[in-house]
Scaffold this motif. Structure first.
Motif, PDB file in Angstrom:
ATOM      1  N   ILE A   4     -16.611 -25.597  -4.841  1.00  0.00           N
ATOM      2  CA  ILE A   4     -16.213 -24.254  -5.240  1.00  0.00           C
ATOM      3  C   ILE A   4     -17.321 -23.660  -6.101  1.00  0.00           C
ATOM      4  O   ILE A   4     -17.786 -24.300  -7.048  1.00  0.00           O
ATOM      5  CB  ILE A   4     -14.891 -24.283  -6.038  1.00  0.00           C
ATOM      6  CG1 ILE A   4     -13.790 -24.968  -5.223  1.00  0.00           C
ATOM      7  CG2 ILE A   4     -14.463 -22.876  -6.443  1.00  0.00           C
ATOM      8  CD1 ILE A   4     -12.556 -25.286  -6.039  1.00  0.00           C
ATOM      9  N   THR A   6     -18.407 -20.295  -8.426  1.00  0.00           N
ATOM     10  CA  THR A   6     -17.827 -19.140  -9.113  1.00  0.00           C
ATOM     11  C   THR A   6     -18.777 -18.613 -10.190  1.00  0.00           C
ATOM     12  O   THR A   6     -19.606 -19.364 -10.711  1.00  0.00           O
ATOM     13  CB  THR A   6     -16.474 -19.507  -9.751  1.00  0.00           C
ATOM     14  OG1 THR A   6     -15.936 -18.354 -10.408  1.00  0.00           O
ATOM     15  CG2 THR A   6     -16.633 -20.619 -10.780  1.00  0.00           C
ATOM     16  N   GLN A  12     -13.281 -22.582 -14.431  1.00  0.00           N
ATOM     17  CA  GLN A  12     -13.535 -23.764 -13.602  1.00  0.00           C
ATOM     18  C   GLN A  12     -12.367 -24.755 -13.611  1.00  0.00           C
ATOM     19  O   GLN A  12     -11.996 -25.306 -12.576  1.00  0.00           O
ATOM     20  CB  GLN A  12     -14.838 -24.443 -14.038  1.00  0.00           C
ATOM     21  CG  GLN A  12     -16.073 -23.628 -13.679  1.00  0.00           C
ATOM     22  CD  GLN A  12     -17.369 -24.388 -13.898  1.00  0.00           C
ATOM     23  OE1 GLN A  12     -17.374 -25.569 -14.209  1.00  0.00           O
ATOM     24  NE2 GLN A  12     -18.487 -23.697 -13.728  1.00  0.00           N
ATOM     25  N   LEU A  15      -9.481 -23.306 -11.469  1.00  0.00           N
ATOM     26  CA  LEU A  15      -9.810 -23.335 -10.040  1.00  0.00           C
ATOM     27  C   LEU A  15      -9.729 -24.757  -9.492  1.00  0.00           C
ATOM     28  O   LEU A  15      -9.210 -24.983  -8.393  1.00  0.00           O
ATOM     29  CB  LEU A  15     -11.203 -22.751  -9.810  1.00  0.00           C
ATOM     30  CG  LEU A  15     -11.335 -21.246 -10.056  1.00  0.00           C
ATOM     31  CD1 LEU A  15     -12.792 -20.811  -9.944  1.00  0.00           C
ATOM     32  CD2 LEU A  15     -10.474 -20.459  -9.069  1.00  0.00           C
ATOM     33  N   HIS A  16     -10.237 -25.688 -10.254  1.00  0.00           N
ATOM     34  CA  HIS A  16     -10.156 -27.092  -9.816  1.00  0.00           C
ATOM     35  C   HIS A  16      -8.696 -27.499  -9.622  1.00  0.00           C
ATOM     36  O   HIS A  16      -8.323 -28.111  -8.609  1.00  0.00           O
ATOM     37  CB  HIS A  16     -10.834 -27.999 -10.841  1.00  0.00           C
ATOM     38  CG  HIS A  16     -10.830 -29.448 -10.447  1.00  0.00           C
ATOM     39  ND1 HIS A  16      -9.746 -30.282 -10.677  1.00  0.00           N
ATOM     40  CD2 HIS A  16     -11.767 -30.221  -9.817  1.00  0.00           C
ATOM     41  CE1 HIS A  16     -10.017 -31.480 -10.223  1.00  0.00           C
ATOM     42  NE2 HIS A  16     -11.230 -31.473  -9.693  1.00  0.00           N
ATOM     43  N   VAL A  30     -16.427 -28.012  -8.906  1.00  0.00           N
ATOM     44  CA  VAL A  30     -16.631 -26.594  -9.186  1.00  0.00           C
ATOM     45  C   VAL A  30     -18.021 -26.406  -9.784  1.00  0.00           C
ATOM     46  O   VAL A  30     -18.425 -27.137 -10.698  1.00  0.00           O
ATOM     47  CB  VAL A  30     -15.558 -26.056 -10.148  1.00  0.00           C
ATOM     48  CG1 VAL A  30     -15.688 -24.542 -10.294  1.00  0.00           C
ATOM     49  CG2 VAL A  30     -14.148 -26.416  -9.652  1.00  0.00           C
TER      50      VAL A  30
END
Length: 480
Positions: A4, A6, A12, A15-16, A30
């Motif tokens: 990922i 970003t 982070q 999102l993880h 990430v």
């Protein structure tokens, strides 16, 4: 592996957690946008660019289709709106939803408790949970139900002038497959148990003196497995605690007996003599084959015997823990476990969803056997809930962890008057918890809601050798 990329470093962690919830079988990493570099063939990736009023998401994970979505807003987009947009994108891309929506790193009952404090009614709370976090109707109602029950249970707790006490005994008969707690095989540490207790007594003496003017509400001895200690060592520990602390206001005194192969009548008699009011006898499953897989050396028959011993010793508040999603277990196995527990008739039941911890042996087991053999579903959760309901129990506390099978939750069920008060306190973080022993973490809660922590080292030998340092850490935290 899913990579990922970003432009928001502060997102982070979230999102993880979100991607891992949708893709539990994948490793997720990430990176910042600058880390994209040259794309590898077949690389599973997602690129997420966040601006003040726009979110651009590009997913190419399964190698068959690319998904692009741009979310725009007339006003500044909050962090939660960012998370909610990504969550809905993942739902669209995978065709799946999650029972707790986009909630990561947040205790659902805290949200419900906060809204109750604001005076919002039930319908408004449920609607907000669904709108802001995409929580399912069922989970929103569960969170609210538990929050209301927690509030009632905690009404008599001394918040500003009180505290609760945790004592950690970091020894077990063996280390379970899924365990990441501070735990050491007792066979390797028998000769140093007294050294450990001597260090622990120094901590006990300091805290008893530092908090002599505070009200002690609850006491919890966990681990590890406290009943790996022999009866004389248990007696020595409990005697010291009784000598040093004022128990006159203690509403709950819990000891995790835990493992059936550590429970004997003489140990139970020691616990009873010192006024322990609540114990746990934790099978995790009532299937012998699974017990072997997860590294437990006791049998289902021993669980039954240990429970009967505890009842015969006079314990009227016994909890049992089970774990859903254990290797190879299907709905029929969970139903059998629940039926077996119903026959024993405990006073509370804690239902855990298996959490895959990086530090546990389970991660290696999954690499060798695959994650598909870990089955936790709506159906298994419902079997446990119906079993608790049939025993006259209500849900009273809830918490979630990273990497839980099925993206579900842990729920404690109990009969009226048998609720585990300490469990609620440690989850809701509304009262100072002073924690003693290797690997324990003290949390001081200030009147303004601020929380500060100090940790004890996990290694037993280091704890023994550096006990003076552990005490000094507490002195700095507790005496200002």
């Amino acid at each position: 592996m899913i990579k990922i990329y970003t432009n928001r470093e502060q997102y982070q962690y979230d999102l993880h957690a979100l991607f891992k919830a949708f893709y539990p079988e994948h490793e997720v990493r990430v990176y910042g946008l600058c880390g994209q570099g040259e794309r590898e063939d077949g690389e599973a990736r997602a690129v997420l660019i966040f601006d003040d009023s726009k979110i651009e998401a590009v997913f190419d994970i399964d190698g068959e289709k690319e998904y692009t979505n741009i979310y725009k807003n007339d006003t500044c987009v909050t962090k939660n709106e960012h998370k909610l947009s990504v969550y809905h994108d993942l739902c669209d891309y995978t065709g799946h939803t999650l029972p707790w929506g986009n909630l990561t790193g947040i205790r659902p009952t805290k949200l419900s408790m906060g809204m109750l404090a604001e005076g919002k009614d039930d319908d408004a709370i449920i609607a907000q949970m669904k709108a802001e976090h995409a929580v399912s109707d069922e989970k929103a109602r569960l969170s609210l139900d538990i929050a209301k029950r927690e509030k009632r249970i905690l009404d008599k707790i001394h918040y500003e002038d009180g505290y609760s006490l945790y004592i950690g005994i970091p020894f077990c008969p063996t280390t379970c497959l899924y365990c990441s707690f501070t735990s050491y095989p007792i066979a390797q540490w028998k000769k140093r148990v007294n050294d450990y207790l001597d260090a622990l007594f120094r901590e006990i003496d300091f805290v008893a003196q530092a908090y002599q003017d505070k009200v002690l509400d609850t006491v919890y001895i966990g681990g590890g497995t406290p009943t790996t200690l022999e009866a004389d060592a248990l007696d020595r520990l409990l005697s010291r605690m009784r000598e040093r602390f004022d128990f006159q206001h203690v509403t709950e005194f819990t000891v995790e007996a835990g493992r059936a192969d550590s429970i004997t009548r003489d140990k139970l008699d020691v616990l009873k003599k010192h006024g322990v009011t609540r114990i746990s006898v934790n099978p995790q499953t009532m299937k012998d084959e699974t017990l072997k897989i997860i590294g437990r050396q006791h049998t289902v028959a021993q669980v039954r015997e240990a429970f009967a011993l505890a009842r015969a010793a006079g314990f009227a508040n016994i909890n049992m823990d089970i774990i859903l999603g254990l290797p190879g277990e299907l709905e029929a196995d969970v139903q059998n476990t629940v039926d077996e527990i119903a026959r024993l008739n405990p006073d509370s039941l804690t239902v855990h969803s298996l959490a895959i911890k990086r530090a546990s042996k389970l991660s290696q087991w999954i690499e060798e056997n695959g994650i598909a053999s870990l089955n936790n579903t709506d159906a298994t959760m419902e079997i446990a809930q119906k079993g608790a309901d049939a025993l006259g129990m209500k849900p009273y506390y809830l918490y979630r962890q990273k990497n839980m099978s099925g993206n579900f939750e842990n729920v404690g069920y109990a009969r009226e008057g048998k609720y585990g008060i300490y469990n609620i306190l440690i989850m809701e973080e509304v009262q100072t918890i002073v924690a003693l022993g290797a690997g324990s973490i003290t949390k001081r809660v200030y009147p303004d809601g601020r929380i500060e922590r100090c940790e004890n080292v996990k290694d037993v030998a280091q704890y023994i050798e550096r006990i003076g340092e552990m005490i000094e850490r507490k002195r700095v935290l507790l005496e200002d």
